[in-house]
Design a protein around this motif. Structure first.
Motif, PDB file in Angstrom:
ATOM      1  N   ASP A 175      42.236  55.534  44.239  1.00  0.00           N
ATOM      2  CA  ASP A 175      42.717  54.195  44.585  1.00  0.00           C
ATOM      3  C   ASP A 175      43.367  54.182  45.967  1.00  0.00           C
ATOM      4  O   ASP A 175      44.150  53.288  46.287  1.00  0.00           O
ATOM      5  CB  ASP A 175      43.716  53.709  43.534  1.00  0.00           C
ATOM      6  CG  ASP A 175      44.881  54.674  43.326  1.00  0.00           C
ATOM      7  OD1 ASP A 175      44.939  55.689  44.050  1.00  0.00           O
ATOM      8  OD2 ASP A 175      45.731  54.396  42.466  1.00  0.00           O
ATOM      9  N   THR A 200      45.511  56.332  47.041  1.00  0.00           N
ATOM     10  CA  THR A 200      46.833  56.940  46.989  1.00  0.00           C
ATOM     11  C   THR A 200      46.690  58.368  46.469  1.00  0.00           C
ATOM     12  O   THR A 200      45.664  58.735  45.887  1.00  0.00           O
ATOM     13  CB  THR A 200      47.773  56.150  46.049  1.00  0.00           C
ATOM     14  OG1 THR A 200      47.358  56.369  44.687  1.00  0.00           O
ATOM     15  CG2 THR A 200      47.714  54.658  46.356  1.00  0.00           C
ATOM     16  N   ARG A 209      48.123  59.537  43.939  1.00  0.00           N
ATOM     17  CA  ARG A 209      48.527  59.582  42.529  1.00  0.00           C
ATOM     18  C   ARG A 209      47.571  60.376  41.641  1.00  0.00           C
ATOM     19  O   ARG A 209      48.044  61.123  40.767  1.00  0.00           O
ATOM     20  CB  ARG A 209      48.697  58.158  41.992  1.00  0.00           C
ATOM     21  CG  ARG A 209      50.008  57.514  42.421  1.00  0.00           C
ATOM     22  CD  ARG A 209      50.157  56.120  41.874  1.00  0.00           C
ATOM     23  NE  ARG A 209      49.182  55.201  42.449  1.00  0.00           N
ATOM     24  CZ  ARG A 209      49.201  53.887  42.266  1.00  0.00           C
ATOM     25  NH1 ARG A 209      50.134  53.341  41.507  1.00  0.00           N
ATOM     26  NH2 ARG A 209      48.292  53.112  42.828  1.00  0.00           N
ATOM     27  N   PRO A 212      41.667  44.264  40.243  1.00  0.00           N
ATOM     28  CA  PRO A 212      41.734  45.727  40.420  1.00  0.00           C
ATOM     29  C   PRO A 212      43.008  46.205  41.108  1.00  0.00           C
ATOM     30  O   PRO A 212      43.443  47.334  40.877  1.00  0.00           O
ATOM     31  CB  PRO A 212      40.502  46.030  41.286  1.00  0.00           C
ATOM     32  CG  PRO A 212      39.586  44.873  41.061  1.00  0.00           C
ATOM     33  CD  PRO A 212      40.467  43.693  40.855  1.00  0.00           C
ATOM     34  N   ASP A 213      43.619  45.328  41.953  1.00  0.00           N
ATOM     35  CA  ASP A 213      44.816  45.744  42.685  1.00  0.00           C
ATOM     36  C   ASP A 213      46.108  45.380  41.967  1.00  0.00           C
ATOM     37  O   ASP A 213      47.200  45.598  42.493  1.00  0.00           O
ATOM     38  CB  ASP A 213      44.809  45.130  44.089  1.00  0.00           C
ATOM     39  CG  ASP A 213      44.693  43.609  44.057  1.00  0.00           C
ATOM     40  OD1 ASP A 213      44.443  43.049  42.970  1.00  0.00           O
ATOM     41  OD2 ASP A 213      44.848  42.989  45.130  1.00  0.00           O
ATOM     42  N   TRP A 243      48.989  45.720  38.870  1.00  0.00           N
ATOM     43  CA  TRP A 243      49.578  46.926  38.282  1.00  0.00           C
ATOM     44  C   TRP A 243      48.858  47.319  36.987  1.00  0.00           C
ATOM     45  O   TRP A 243      48.643  48.497  36.721  1.00  0.00           O
ATOM     46  CB  TRP A 243      51.069  46.723  38.009  1.00  0.00           C
ATOM     47  CG  TRP A 243      51.402  45.728  36.923  1.00  0.00           C
ATOM     48  CD1 TRP A 243      51.659  44.400  37.056  1.00  0.00           C
ATOM     49  CD2 TRP A 243      51.487  46.012  35.515  1.00  0.00           C
ATOM     50  NE1 TRP A 243      51.902  43.833  35.829  1.00  0.00           N
ATOM     51  CE2 TRP A 243      51.817  44.795  34.873  1.00  0.00           C
ATOM     52  CE3 TRP A 243      51.333  47.159  34.741  1.00  0.00           C
ATOM     53  CZ2 TRP A 243      51.983  44.690  33.501  1.00  0.00           C
ATOM     54  CZ3 TRP A 243      51.495  47.071  33.366  1.00  0.00           C
ATOM     55  CH2 TRP A 243      51.820  45.848  32.760  1.00  0.00           C
ATOM     56  N   THR A 299      45.385  48.683  37.917  1.00  0.00           N
ATOM     57  CA  THR A 299      45.532  50.056  38.383  1.00  0.00           C
ATOM     58  C   THR A 299      45.809  51.002  37.232  1.00  0.00           C
ATOM     59  O   THR A 299      45.287  52.123  37.179  1.00  0.00           O
ATOM     60  CB  THR A 299      46.685  50.144  39.413  1.00  0.00           C
ATOM     61  OG1 THR A 299      46.413  49.261  40.504  1.00  0.00           O
ATOM     62  CG2 THR A 299      46.842  51.563  39.935  1.00  0.00           C
ATOM     63  N   LYS A 307      42.598  51.555  35.267  1.00  0.00           N
ATOM     64  CA  LYS A 307      41.696  52.420  36.032  1.00  0.00           C
ATOM     65  C   LYS A 307      42.178  53.861  35.985  1.00  0.00           C
ATOM     66  O   LYS A 307      41.385  54.801  35.849  1.00  0.00           O
ATOM     67  CB  LYS A 307      41.596  51.946  37.482  1.00  0.00           C
ATOM     68  CG  LYS A 307      40.622  52.781  38.317  1.00  0.00           C
ATOM     69  CD  LYS A 307      40.478  52.214  39.717  1.00  0.00           C
ATOM     70  CE  LYS A 307      39.546  53.064  40.565  1.00  0.00           C
ATOM     71  NZ  LYS A 307      38.174  53.119  40.041  1.00  0.00           N
ATOM     72  N   GLY A 308      43.497  54.050  36.089  1.00  0.00           N
ATOM     73  CA  GLY A 308      44.046  55.398  36.080  1.00  0.00           C
ATOM     74  C   GLY A 308      43.897  56.091  34.747  1.00  0.00           C
ATOM     75  O   GLY A 308      43.702  57.302  34.685  1.00  0.00           O
TER      76      GLY A 308
END
Length: 277
Positions: free
Chosen positions: A144, A146, A148, A224-225, A227, A230, A233-234
């Motif tokens: 993404d 980042t 992370r 998608p952007d 919280w 995200t 997706k994570g």
């Protein structure tokens, strides 16, 4: 981030347990002279896995976009295949892992230093290469912009090392068969997302058709952007606008694989083993 943490924890704990079993056996049998070759084999295996991961990451950057997508998709499919085999293998052999490694180590002790190095290298190296490949595919799928995903993997590996040390010191006991069953089930869910993303990469590389054939598009409901976008997706490699092929692949992999994995297994030793390595 959670899915990558789970990968680091699960894969790292397998390697940590292998290391702990090898070291503990040598210490308990008063063969401390064999520790150096074992650590040498472990070190070479870790270096190989790290080098393999770096080669995947930096080597792919020199490719064209289509070649990158083709490579990423192909390796994602391969990684899911290896991880699927691994979770089924570990579920079947978790109860007998210690005795199997002890047998290999006894044979290596009889053969000499080179055999000890090779035993440790092969025992840890397979786990390391599988981990590097699946981590690369998962991070690539969950990227993404980042750090992370990589942070999640690092935290998972650190947790695995800590748990391995606690096992070795006798400070922690856990039913390994149940642990690997539950984490394996969650890993199958993660693998389904990686597999679907891999097929999307192959579509973007023009290896497979249907890139514009969307199964649904709920980007307005789950941006998608956001919280929660995200987070999904994570954890699940969720995509709000997947292609029909992605959804089909996800379902065709996840449902039968999870059903087979969680199905009761026949065993002649019903008493669970609580390993203290």
């Amino acid at each position: 981030m959670f899915s990558n943490y789970l990968i680091g924890l699960r894969e790292g704990l397998e390697a940590s347990l292998v290391v702990c079993i090898l070291i503990a056996y040598l210490v308990k049998t008063d063969r401390r002279d064999a520790l150096k070759p074992i650590w040498a084999g472990i070190g070479v295996a870790i270096a190989l896995a790290f080098g393999f991961g770096c080669a995947l990451e930096f080597g792919s950057q020199e490719l064209t976009f289509q070649a990158q997508e083709a490579l990423g998709g192909s390796l994602s499919v391969l990684a899911v295949g290896l991880v699927t085999w691994m979770v089924f293998w570990m579920r079947r052999t978790a109860r007998h892992l210690k005795s199997e490694l002890h047998g290999r180590l006894d044979a290596a002790l009889a053969m000499g230093t080179g055999a000890l190095v090779a035993t440790a290298f092969l025992a840890v190296g397979r786990e390391g290469l599988e981990t590097a490949l699946f981590v690369w595919a998962s991070v690539h799928a969950a990227s993404d912009g980042t750090p992370r995903p990589l942070l999640g993997v690092a935290l998972g590996l650190l947790t695995a090392v800590l748990l391995g040390w606690l096992f070795y010191r006798g400070a922690l006991r856990i039913n390994l068969a149940k642990f690997f069953t539950w984490t394996g089930g969650m890993l199958v869910v993660v693998a389904a997302g990686v597999l679907a993303y891999g097929f999307h990469d192959l579509q973007e590389a023009d290896f497979l058709p249907g890139l514009t054939d969307k199964a649904f598009d709920i980007s307005g409901t789950i941006p998608p952007d956001s919280w929660y976008g995200t987070l999904l997706k994570g954890i699940l490699n969720f995509q709000p606008d997947p292609t029909t092929l992605q959804v089909a692949v996800w379902l065709l992999y996840l449902i039968p694989t999870l059903a087979l994995f969680l199905a009761p297994t026949r065993t002649t030793t019903p008493t669970p083993v609580r390993d203290k390595v």
